[in-house]
Design a protein around this motif. Structure first.
Motif, PDB file in Angstrom:
ATOM      1  N   LYS A   1     -48.311 -39.965   2.660  1.00 54.84           N
ATOM      2  CA  LYS A   1     -48.123 -38.672   3.490  1.00 54.84           C
ATOM      3  C   LYS A   1     -46.783 -38.881   4.075  1.00 54.84           C
ATOM      4  N   GLN A   2     -46.497 -39.911   4.407  1.00 50.46           N
ATOM      5  CA  GLN A   2     -45.097 -39.950   5.043  1.00 50.46           C
ATOM      6  C   GLN A   2     -43.911 -39.831   4.073  1.00 50.46           C
ATOM      7  N   LEU A   3     -44.298 -40.130   2.926  1.00 51.53           N
ATOM      8  CA  LEU A   3     -43.448 -39.883   1.629  1.00 51.53           C
ATOM      9  C   LEU A   3     -43.625 -38.605   0.861  1.00 51.53           C
ATOM     10  N   GLY A   4     -44.236 -37.676   1.522  1.00 47.92           N
ATOM     11  CA  GLY A   4     -44.494 -36.400   0.919  1.00 47.92           C
ATOM     12  C   GLY A   4     -45.729 -36.110  -0.144  1.00 47.92           C
ATOM     13  N   ILE A   5     -46.420 -37.212  -0.201  1.00 52.53           N
ATOM     14  CA  ILE A   5     -47.522 -37.125  -1.400  1.00 52.53           C
ATOM     15  C   ILE A   5     -48.805 -36.960  -0.570  1.00 52.53           C
ATOM     16  N   ASP A   6     -49.376 -35.815  -0.600  1.00 53.12           N
ATOM     17  CA  ASP A   6     -50.584 -35.348   0.065  1.00 53.12           C
ATOM     18  C   ASP A   6     -51.805 -35.779  -0.548  1.00 53.12           C
ATOM     19  N   ALA A   7     -51.890 -35.882  -2.126  1.00 51.34           N
ATOM     20  CA  ALA A   7     -52.901 -35.965  -3.047  1.00 51.34           C
ATOM     21  C   ALA A   7     -52.459 -37.075  -4.189  1.00 51.34           C
ATOM     22  N   VAL A   8     -53.179 -37.742  -4.703  1.00 52.23           N
ATOM     23  CA  VAL A   8     -52.717 -38.623  -5.745  1.00 52.23           C
ATOM     24  C   VAL A   8     -52.296 -37.914  -7.042  1.00 52.23           C
ATOM     25  N   GLU A   9     -52.930 -36.773  -7.138  1.00 54.97           N
ATOM     26  CA  GLU A   9     -52.559 -36.085  -8.365  1.00 54.97           C
ATOM     27  C   GLU A   9     -51.089 -35.585  -8.401  1.00 54.97           C
ATOM     28  N   GLU A  10     -50.489 -35.413  -7.204  1.00 51.88           N
ATOM     29  CA  GLU A  10     -49.129 -35.134  -6.956  1.00 51.88           C
ATOM     30  C   GLU A  10     -48.252 -36.242  -7.752  1.00 51.88           C
ATOM     31  N   PHE A  11     -48.673 -37.436  -8.094  1.00 55.12           N
ATOM     32  CA  PHE A  11     -47.879 -38.350  -8.497  1.00 55.12           C
ATOM     33  C   PHE A  11     -47.131 -37.810 -10.169  1.00 55.12           C
ATOM     34  N   LEU A  12     -47.949 -37.144 -10.749  1.00 59.26           N
ATOM     35  CA  LEU A  12     -47.685 -36.838 -12.012  1.00 59.26           C
ATOM     36  C   LEU A  12     -46.608 -35.826 -12.235  1.00 59.26           C
ATOM     37  N   ASP A  13     -46.459 -34.663 -11.609  1.00 60.77           N
ATOM     38  CA  ASP A  13     -45.691 -33.671 -11.976  1.00 60.77           C
ATOM     39  C   ASP A  13     -45.094 -33.230 -10.584  1.00 60.77           C
ATOM     40  N   GLY A  14     -43.639 -32.644 -10.663  1.00 61.47           N
ATOM     41  CA  GLY A  14     -43.216 -31.706  -9.747  1.00 61.47           C
ATOM     42  C   GLY A  14     -42.269 -32.526  -9.154  1.00 61.47           C
ATOM     43  N   GLU A  15     -41.552 -32.041  -7.766  1.00 64.00           N
ATOM     44  CA  GLU A  15     -40.399 -32.566  -7.176  1.00 64.00           C
ATOM     45  C   GLU A  15     -40.727 -33.646  -6.409  1.00 64.00           C
ATOM     46  N   LYS A  16     -42.038 -33.905  -5.807  1.00 58.21           N
ATOM     47  CA  LYS A  16     -42.768 -34.910  -4.847  1.00 58.21           C
ATOM     48  C   LYS A  16     -42.668 -36.043  -5.764  1.00 58.21           C
TER      49      LYS A  16
ATOM     50  N   ILE B   1     -38.160 -47.131   1.410  1.00 58.76           N
ATOM     51  CA  ILE B   1     -37.503 -47.559   2.671  1.00 58.76           C
ATOM     52  C   ILE B   1     -36.398 -46.369   2.764  1.00 58.76           C
ATOM     53  N   LYS B   2     -35.576 -46.116   2.052  1.00 63.18           N
ATOM     54  CA  LYS B   2     -34.452 -45.349   2.218  1.00 63.18           C
ATOM     55  C   LYS B   2     -34.792 -44.039   2.536  1.00 63.18           C
ATOM     56  N   HIS B   3     -36.094 -43.632   1.942  1.00 64.15           N
ATOM     57  CA  HIS B   3     -36.742 -41.989   2.510  1.00 64.15           C
ATOM     58  C   HIS B   3     -37.146 -42.169   4.077  1.00 64.15           C
ATOM     59  N   LEU B   4     -37.627 -43.288   4.451  1.00 66.71           N
ATOM     60  CA  LEU B   4     -38.211 -43.386   5.612  1.00 66.71           C
ATOM     61  C   LEU B   4     -36.960 -43.827   6.905  1.00 66.71           C
ATOM     62  N   HIS B   5     -36.117 -44.586   6.042  1.00 65.88           N
ATOM     63  CA  HIS B   5     -34.911 -45.013   6.952  1.00 65.88           C
ATOM     64  C   HIS B   5     -33.661 -44.475   6.340  1.00 65.88           C
ATOM     65  N   PRO B   6     -33.260 -43.270   6.603  1.00 65.62           N
ATOM     66  CA  PRO B   6     -31.843 -42.832   5.882  1.00 65.62           C
ATOM     67  C   PRO B   6     -30.977 -43.632   6.464  1.00 65.62           C
ATOM     68  N   GLY B   7     -29.966 -43.910   5.447  1.00 69.36           N
ATOM     69  CA  GLY B   7     -28.870 -44.669   5.921  1.00 69.36           C
ATOM     70  C   GLY B   7     -28.802 -46.366   5.748  1.00 69.36           C
ATOM     71  N   SER B   8     -30.140 -46.825   5.561  1.00 73.90           N
ATOM     72  CA  SER B   8     -30.343 -48.112   5.488  1.00 73.90           C
ATOM     73  C   SER B   8     -29.946 -48.680   4.041  1.00 73.90           C
ATOM     74  N   LYS B   9     -29.940 -50.205   3.963  1.00 71.35           N
ATOM     75  CA  LYS B   9     -29.576 -50.844   2.857  1.00 71.35           C
ATOM     76  C   LYS B   9     -30.792 -51.644   2.429  1.00 71.35           C
ATOM     77  N   VAL B  10     -31.077 -51.766   1.273  1.00 72.67           N
ATOM     78  CA  VAL B  10     -32.310 -52.675   0.945  1.00 72.67           C
ATOM     79  C   VAL B  10     -31.863 -53.727  -0.110  1.00 72.67           C
ATOM     80  N   VAL B  11     -32.443 -54.960   0.196  1.00 70.47           N
ATOM     81  CA  VAL B  11     -32.080 -56.328  -0.567  1.00 70.47           C
ATOM     82  C   VAL B  11     -33.448 -56.711  -1.093  1.00 70.47           C
ATOM     83  N   PHE B  12     -33.328 -56.640  -2.606  1.00 68.60           N
ATOM     84  CA  PHE B  12     -34.804 -57.233  -3.222  1.00 68.60           C
ATOM     85  C   PHE B  12     -34.635 -58.702  -3.255  1.00 68.60           C
TER      86      PHE B  12
END
Length: 428
Positions: free
Chosen positions: A401-416, A230-241
């Motif tokens: 894709k909005q969160l910067g992940i273009d392929a599921v394999e990118e979950f495992l390593d790297g800055e993304k 949420i904070k990545h998509l809406h910078p400056g927002s607050k989140v209540v769980f």
């Protein structure tokens, strides 16, 4: 003074804060209260040590009745001891904030801090968007007729900018956990512990069964993933769980993930807030629907995580020879037994799922309905999903894709992948 008195003070503070006369209401409560009133006001208003969840409000002198479950016995981490007079002493360095002691204390000597009142000014002001992140266990909790759309509308009436079902981010983490299993389990005798969902389970592995820490997957919980997303998509927002669990309040304060969520409410606290301001979710009009899959929605019950990840792995890697052989445990004692069996080499499973509450999150200490009924609502809501797994869910792929992940394999390593990863201890 009792829990009902503490809850009543909370509701009065909520109502007055929405009306803009919080200070006057605090003074009025003090004039009609007893010697414990100041402490109840402090913690009901979100005061006290900002990194602490559980507080002792009075000495109890060991007055527990025969047959009561004692706070000391309930604490898995040895954080509660008694002095020579029998009074409870909380060892802060050992306390995980799981809230089990609050749950079992029948004399209301222990309370968990309520975190909502400090947010009300933001909700009334509306210049900062505040999102509600609602746990998958919410299905049916506020009445059989309260749909996700009605719940979203009710939360917006309170001032929230929007509601996001955490199940949508459980979908995302289901993909990640399936890939983690593929990476970690390459031989028949390999195994993996899932790190998702339950902070009590994670704390058990980190603090008590540290030799198993190398086998735990390095994933954040769906709550943390949702907050960060949420904070990545809406910078400056607050989140209540919002969920059924006191332990989530402590999880949200852990140093490496405290950026994700700004406050935690339990279902019971949210019900009290609705009552205080006169909002009935059942009478709200429908708002927009959610797009989570069956996999994310069933996380709320024992076995849901295992099923979600197993079915997702089958969709991702249908030809994989080593399939998930899942073993689940719920309740602290059963989780301990399963972990001890693993250490002793007595278990044959390769994917271990633990949940600290009986039945999973639907059996949490702050649920509003019977756990069996909660499980039925969760199952029904899962069946209503348009997609069985996140692999089949186009909304999940669009969100990634909005969160910067273009392929599921990118979950495992790297800055993304950084926002989805935790660093756990590597054993003794």
């Amino acid at each position: 003074m009792s829990a009902s008195r503490y809850d009543e003070i909370f509701k009065r503070l909520v109502k007055s804060a929405y009306h803009g006369d919080l200070a006057a209401e605090k003074e009025q409560i003090r004039r009609t209260g007893d010697e414990l009133t100041d402490q109840y006001i402090l913690y009901a208003a979100g005061g006290g040590d900002p990194d602490t969840v559980v507080f002792k409000v009075r000495e109890c002198g060991g007055q527990c009745c025969a047959g009561d479950e004692h706070c000391r016995a309930s604490c898995l981490f040895g954080a509660i001891v008694r002095d020579r007079q029998g009074n409870v002493v909380i060892k802060r360095n050992d306390c995980t904030g799981c809230g089990k002691c609050v749950e079992v204390c029948r004399h209301y000597s222990l309370v968990d801090k309520k975190e909502f009142v400090p947010l009300i000014e933001l909700l009334r002001d509306r210049r900062v968007p505040v999102f509600a992140a609602v746990a998958p266990a919410f299905a049916g909790q506020f009445g059989p007729g309260v749909t996700p759309g009605k719940m979203r509308a009710a939360l917006k009436r309170l001032g929230f900018y929007g509601m996001v079902e955490v199940a949508l981010f459980a979908d995302i983490l289901t993909l990640k956990e399936a890939l983690e299993f593929e990476r970690q389990v390459t031989k028949e005798d390999d195994f993996m512990l899932t790190s998702m969902c339950c902070p009590v389970w994670v704390s058990m592995v980190k603090r008590v069964y540290r030799d198993l820490a190398p086998h735990i997957s390095p994933s954040v919980s769906p709550m943390v993933a949702c907050g960060r997303g949420i904070k990545h998509l809406h910078p400056g927002s607050k989140v209540v769980f919002i969920g059924p669990c006191i332990a989530k309040k402590a999880e949200a304060k852990e140093p490496d993930i405290k950026d994700a969520v700004d406050a935690v409410l339990t279902f019971r606290e949210l019900q009290q807030i609705f009552e205080a301001v006169g909002v009935d979710p059942a009478k709200m009009e429908e708002d927009e629907s959610e797009h989570s899959s069956t996999a994310g929605r069933i996380y709320a019950r024992t076995g849901g995580v295992s099923r979600a990840i197993s079915e997702t792995l089958d969709r991702l890697r249908p030809d994989r020879k080593i399939k998930i052989r899942a073993i689940q445990a719920d309740g602290v004692q059963n989780c301990k037994k399963m972990l001890e069996d693993v250490l002793a080499g007595r278990l044959k499973g390769n994917f271990l799922e633990g949940m600290g509450c009986n039945g999973g999150c639907v059996g949490g200490p702050k649920v509003l309905i019977d756990p069996a009924a909660g499980r039925e609502f969760v199952e029904r809501y899962g069946e209503q999903a348009a997609s069985p797994t996140p692999v089949d869910n186009r909304y999940v792929m669009e969100l990634l894709k909005q969160l910067g992940i273009d392929a599921v394999e990118e979950f495992l390593d790297g800055e993304k992948a950084a926002m989805w990863i935790r660093n756990f201890p590597t054993g003794r």
